[in-house]
Design an enzyme around this catalytic site. Sequence first.
Site, short mmCIF file in Angstrom:
data_model
loop_
_atom_site.label_atom_id
_atom_site.label_comp_id
_atom_site.label_asym_id
_atom_site.label_seq_id
_atom_site.Cartn_x
_atom_site.Cartn_y
_atom_site.Cartn_z
CB ILE A 299 -9.24 10.50 50.06
CG1 ILE A 299 -9.65 9.09 49.62
CG2 ILE A 299 -9.57 11.54 49.01
CD1 ILE A 299 -11.16 8.89 49.55
CB THR A 301 -6.14 5.05 45.02
OG1 THR A 301 -7.48 5.19 45.51
CG2 THR A 301 -5.90 3.61 44.64
NE ARG A 307 -7.11 4.51 33.78
CZ ARG A 307 -7.95 5.41 33.29
NH1 ARG A 307 -8.00 6.63 33.83
NH2 ARG A 307 -8.74 5.13 32.28
NE ARG A 312 -18.95 3.73 42.79
CZ ARG A 312 -19.47 4.77 42.16
NH1 ARG A 312 -18.69 5.57 41.47
NH2 ARG A 312 -20.76 5.03 42.24
CD GLU A 332 -9.51 19.67 55.52
OE1 GLU A 332 -8.55 20.45 55.43
OE2 GLU A 332 -9.63 18.80 56.40
#
Length: 439
Positions: A299, A301, A307, A312, A332
């Site tokens: 995962i 961003t 920020r 989320r 994982e």
Amino acid sequence: MSHGEEKEPGIPQKVDSIDEIFVGCKSWVLKDGQDRLAEILSINSRRDPPKFYVHYEDFNKRLDEWITADRLQIDKEVIFPRPKELEEKKDSKKKKQQQNKSATPQAASATPDGGDVMDLDNLNVQGIPNEDISREDEIKKLRTSGSMTQNQNEVARVRNLNKVIMGKYEIEPWYFSPYPIELTDEDVVYIDDFSLQYFGSKKQYERYRKKCTLRHPPGNEIYRDDYVSFFEIDGRKQRTWCRNLCLLSKLFLDHKTLYYDVDPFLFYCMTRRDELGHHIVGYFSKEKESADAYNVACILTLPQYQRMGYGRLLIEFSYELSKKEGKVGSPEKPLSDLGLLSYRAYWADTLIKLLVEHGQEITIDEVSSISSMTTTDILHTAKALEILRFYRGQHVLYLNSDVMKRYKKLKNNKRRSIDPQKLIWTPPVFTASQLRFAW
């Protein structure tokens, strides 16, 4: 090396010139007005003057950087590594000690049914094994996974790209990524915002941009609201695009080591829309068939969007998919430092909201069923929030004043969230041949 052992210190010596310093030495380096101890990981002597790639002691790897010789404080002692012969003797001695230790039979568990008892004091949500693994054992254990950490020696330690331009953003990479070697000599690498194709010159990139018609990730759009969209991309069907995505993400993920075999994964990409198209903000990958019930393999961003609450949304979306599948899931392990912080915050907020709004007695299994979080993650979160109590022979969740204050803050927070009604998605089903790795 086990956690209890200290690494043998090197040999401090005074040097007369920069030429005496080599890879493996530790020198004091001027950083932000302070002298900091740093290990020399690489020396680029093709440039004049030469440059040194350093890792600062007790700092995250993402702060590693190339420095010029004038920042090395050679008036102070330089720490040289110990001679190889001594190290080899020490290693063979350690191996013998470990073999003797493993030959000693372990004491039987005091609990007869130890498999059914969960040690609440030692819940390891990070999932990092405590034992040392040799190179041979590690290769045996290796599987096609999106975020498995390999031994430190197996991961290239020197960041190989200086600067990346992606759309209107100029980004400084954090870690090594195995891009073609010819790109490593370029001052800037251009990455296309839509196809994620990479170029060593602006002219090449602009010529490609005129011809390329792709304006969104090459998959199905499964979610759209007025803020973001999500696309589902099959690694088997879009190998080149997914490999480009993995190469890009490796610049910002320290322990993503497998990037070539994308076939066993689905990629869920979050985008923002403008008049030019869908710009990728972040993504997570997921195994098509996970034996360990993971709902996320990797995962990320992208740094230019961090920020801002996108991380989320990615986490929340992964759990919405798990709810649609009727399964519980967990990311994982191990997670990166930033990933772990994001997950802990999401788990805590989800648990607090669910417990307060449910308004009556509820079991851990029911919480798991509603939220799609695993019982281990729920218990770990409850322990971190200090709401797990032992009462009349059983564990109960107790909502204290701190939790109620946090709930009020949550209610007043106008944070964006995923609308489950806008998720148009059916869990994909794969045949055995579709799950087979394409070597």
